[in-house]
Write an enzyme that holds these catalytic residues in place. Sequence first.
Site, PDB file in Angstrom:
ATOM      1  N   THR A 230     -16.070   5.098  66.755  1.00  0.00           N
ATOM      2  CA  THR A 230     -15.526   5.521  68.047  1.00  0.00           C
ATOM      3  C   THR A 230     -14.483   6.589  67.765  1.00  0.00           C
ATOM      4  O   THR A 230     -13.414   6.300  67.226  1.00  0.00           O
ATOM      5  CB  THR A 230     -14.894   4.341  68.803  1.00  0.00           C
ATOM      6  OG1 THR A 230     -15.898   3.346  69.041  1.00  0.00           O
ATOM      7  CG2 THR A 230     -14.330   4.796  70.140  1.00  0.00           C
TER       8      THR A 230
ATOM      9  N   ASN B 135     -11.116   9.713  59.332  1.00  0.00           N
ATOM     10  CA  ASN B 135     -12.107   9.127  58.417  1.00  0.00           C
ATOM     11  C   ASN B 135     -13.473   9.781  58.596  1.00  0.00           C
ATOM     12  O   ASN B 135     -14.177  10.069  57.615  1.00  0.00           O
ATOM     13  CB  ASN B 135     -12.225   7.625  58.655  1.00  0.00           C
ATOM     14  CG  ASN B 135     -10.957   6.867  58.337  1.00  0.00           C
ATOM     15  OD1 ASN B 135     -10.407   6.170  59.181  1.00  0.00           O
ATOM     16  ND2 ASN B 135     -10.447   6.996  57.121  1.00  0.00           N
TER      17      ASN B 135
ATOM     18  N   LYS C  74      -5.954   2.878  69.438  1.00  0.00           N
ATOM     19  CA  LYS C  74      -6.575   4.160  69.061  1.00  0.00           C
ATOM     20  C   LYS C  74      -7.566   4.619  70.127  1.00  0.00           C
ATOM     21  O   LYS C  74      -7.557   5.786  70.556  1.00  0.00           O
ATOM     22  CB  LYS C  74      -7.302   4.007  67.728  1.00  0.00           C
ATOM     23  CG  LYS C  74      -8.011   5.270  67.251  1.00  0.00           C
ATOM     24  CD  LYS C  74      -9.260   4.979  66.434  1.00  0.00           C
ATOM     25  CE  LYS C  74     -10.370   4.448  67.280  1.00  0.00           C
ATOM     26  NZ  LYS C  74     -11.664   4.371  66.577  1.00  0.00           N
TER      27      LYS C  74
ATOM     28  N   LEU D 179     -16.952   4.155  61.052  1.00  0.00           N
ATOM     29  CA  LEU D 179     -15.646   4.483  60.476  1.00  0.00           C
ATOM     30  C   LEU D 179     -14.523   4.279  61.500  1.00  0.00           C
ATOM     31  O   LEU D 179     -14.752   4.311  62.703  1.00  0.00           O
ATOM     32  CB  LEU D 179     -15.669   5.931  59.983  1.00  0.00           C
ATOM     33  CG  LEU D 179     -16.825   6.231  59.014  1.00  0.00           C
ATOM     34  CD1 LEU D 179     -17.100   7.715  58.932  1.00  0.00           C
ATOM     35  CD2 LEU D 179     -16.535   5.641  57.647  1.00  0.00           C
ATOM     36  N   PRO D 180     -13.288   4.090  61.018  1.00  0.00           N
ATOM     37  CA  PRO D 180     -12.203   3.707  61.920  1.00  0.00           C
ATOM     38  C   PRO D 180     -11.614   4.811  62.799  1.00  0.00           C
ATOM     39  O   PRO D 180     -11.086   4.519  63.865  1.00  0.00           O
ATOM     40  CB  PRO D 180     -11.112   3.176  60.965  1.00  0.00           C
ATOM     41  CG  PRO D 180     -11.771   2.995  59.640  1.00  0.00           C
ATOM     42  CD  PRO D 180     -12.904   3.962  59.608  1.00  0.00           C
TER      43      PRO D 180
ATOM     44  N   LYS E 120     -18.289   5.274  75.612  1.00  0.00           N
ATOM     45  CA  LYS E 120     -17.573   4.221  74.877  1.00  0.00           C
ATOM     46  C   LYS E 120     -16.090   4.189  75.241  1.00  0.00           C
ATOM     47  O   LYS E 120     -15.521   3.113  75.472  1.00  0.00           O
ATOM     48  CB  LYS E 120     -17.743   4.444  73.368  1.00  0.00           C
ATOM     49  CG  LYS E 120     -16.903   3.513  72.481  1.00  0.00           C
ATOM     50  CD  LYS E 120     -17.272   2.049  72.687  1.00  0.00           C
ATOM     51  CE  LYS E 120     -16.337   1.102  71.929  1.00  0.00           C
ATOM     52  NZ  LYS E 120     -16.520   1.122  70.486  1.00  0.00           N
TER      53      LYS E 120
END
Length: 333
Positions: A131, A105, A281, A100-101, A206
């Site tokens: 992420t 979300n 983001k 998912l973004p 990440k």
Amino acid sequence: MAAALVLRGSASWLRRQRRVCAGSVAMVSSRAMASKTAVGFIGLGNMGNPMAKNLVKHGYPVIAYDVFPEACKEFQDLGSQVTDSPADVADKADRIITMLPSNANAIEVYVGSNGILKKVKKGSLLIDSSTIDPAVSKDLAKEAEKMGAVFMDAPVSGGVGAARAGNLTFMVGGVEQEFDAAKELLTCMGSNVVYCGEVGTGQAAKICNNMLLAISMIGTAEAMNLGIRLGLDPKLLAKILNMSSGRCWSSDTYNPVPGVMDGVPSANNYQGGFGTTLMAKDLGLAQVSATNTKTPVLLGSLAHQVYRVMCAKGYSQKDFSSVFQFLREEETL
């Protein structure tokens, strides 16, 4: 003579046993393939789509959901079951992967009114490859635990190309005893699956990686832009960088200058790949984590500002390597 008969008899028995064993192995292999239970997959965007396809290629039936129904059509055509909500996926599968973004979300998909945790089964394994903020991953893990399910964060590195090829790197955080169960699925989509520690550590790895990636991409773009303005041929400059100490992934695998490499977004007007909005983001997530841990990230902060400005200047839908184009056009910076 008797010995020869015994030997011939033994050889005949061994041949029969080999045939029996070979048949048994084939039956076990066939049963193993047939016994692969369905895997839920939520989020069929640029990354989720090829990841889910690789599960299908490895024999796993996929139960799919995406907020945009048209994203599911391809999977319907492949024979996958498509559902109307994340809750319906949880009702039909006890192993679910989400891609998912954003934080919002992920929260909606897991704990929303039609979220996974509304119908999750006890003992279910929930793997989130989005992420997001490590703190959000930890909160979702606590909510899943209340329902008797196991949540693991497993963000990826490698981009769309690696997702298609099935050689992503997964950074996994969660209960160590569940790592092998997660790895069984993740190795269908990646060539490197690394256990990082408790829930949230996959996300931590990440965002550190992506902060470094953004910094190195900006540095590569600046160096290439300067060299070109000094009269160097871009392909020659890239060749020199890649045999020298300035070499990095952004220069030798994902060069941001059009015409230097084939098969990368810079060769396709910066379409596809990893979007500038997503990079901004991820850099924002790194900034929040740096603030919370009182960690100085001077270049990370500058990179965040560069990508935020790019989003405001019309680059939001382009690949993050379009920072080269941005620098070429923004001579007044």
